[in-house]
Design an enzyme around this catalytic site. Sequence first.
Site, PDB file in Angstrom:
ATOM      1  CD  GLU A  37      -3.498   4.250   6.784  1.00  0.00           C
ATOM      2  OE1 GLU A  37      -4.445   4.076   7.576  1.00  0.00           O
ATOM      3  OE2 GLU A  37      -2.353   3.820   7.004  1.00  0.00           O
TER       4      GLU A  37
ATOM      5  CG  ASP B 163      -0.395  -0.602   2.447  1.00  0.00           C
ATOM      6  OD1 ASP B 163       0.818  -0.883   2.482  1.00  0.00           O
ATOM      7  OD2 ASP B 163      -1.150  -0.784   3.414  1.00  0.00           O
TER       8      ASP B 163
END
Length: 383
Positions: free
Chosen positions: A133, A74
């Site tokens: 997130e 990520d």
Amino acid sequence: MTITDLNLIDIRRHLHAHPELSMAEFETQAYLKKIVTSWHSPWLTIREIPALPTALLVRLAGKHPKRTIGYRADIDALPITEETGLPFSSERPGVMHACGHDIHMTVALGVLAHFAERQPEDNMVFLFQPAEEEQAGGKQLYELGTFVNEWRPDEFYALHDQPAMRAGQIATRQGTLFAGSTEIHLTIKGKGGHAAFPHRAHDVIVAAAAFVMQVQTIVSRNVDPVHGGVVTIGMLQAGTIGNVIPNEAQLAGTIRAFKQPDLEMMQQRVREIAQGLETMYNVQFDLQLIQGGYWPVNNDPDTTKAFIQYMTNDDEIDFTTCEPAMTGEDFGYLINQIPGTMFWLGVGDDAHTLHDSRLSPDEAAIETGVKAIIKYLSWRMSE
């Protein structure tokens, strides 16, 4: 930049100094793409997704492929003002890689560089994923049809850094590693008035207080104690002065559980509590519960068995099994669709937690993690 002069520490520090928020990772994606493109590996293909332009996928064609192995990192940061004092601190006010995604990307690049220089036996797909997130970038990519045909992994792997573990240590477990999570967003609207005449108002603060207290009973009286769960209200805003009853209150929080059925039950209890309080206090509840792609990270039995077997038997790797954590991760959605394993990589900063403005991972974990993952994936492809 060629593979041979790849400096992972410099890369990590550049990424750390230039964090970008979810869905805004344009410079990050361009930087990653520039590095990978410079290698000119003949078995490497780059793919971008127009509907999600900060995503980057890299495919390596294997020599004698039996499967396609996926690896995900990520790439987004958090809206946090960095307070580490590091010479390569964030250059963007209010944005920081406080969850270690700069470490995730750097380790992935190190692994990718190895196989870009030494053609793997199996096909490989590396995903540099935006919006972990928030906004569940993994789920968005899956629903866009990204993982089809030659771009669909047969098994998927990903790591998350863990400051509480010593640098370079690796840990995972069979079953659930991380919880699934659901965002709570609640606006309560009532009738404001003078603090001296509460009977003429419909008090949103009293209703909000009742909501906060009642949702605390969900885990204690609805969730099996051996399963575990969390309901936390982390934000409550209402009013401007002590002698005025406000018209509106806003709350935000999270629901977490290790099992998806428990999470869905807890969501329903939150709805029922809101409905009851709405009537009781004669106010209006506007409740939104958003799970998106943040499903429990349920490690696949077969890939996790292989991972644990290899890591345990290699004396050069510092490996341990671990307990599940209430951490949320949208990789849970992906490995609910595609079998896979997520694991911790220790980064040796036990003075600070993830999402701390002072988090400072030990960079020694990068090389150790890269070597361990390369060894495991090479062994996996030889099976």
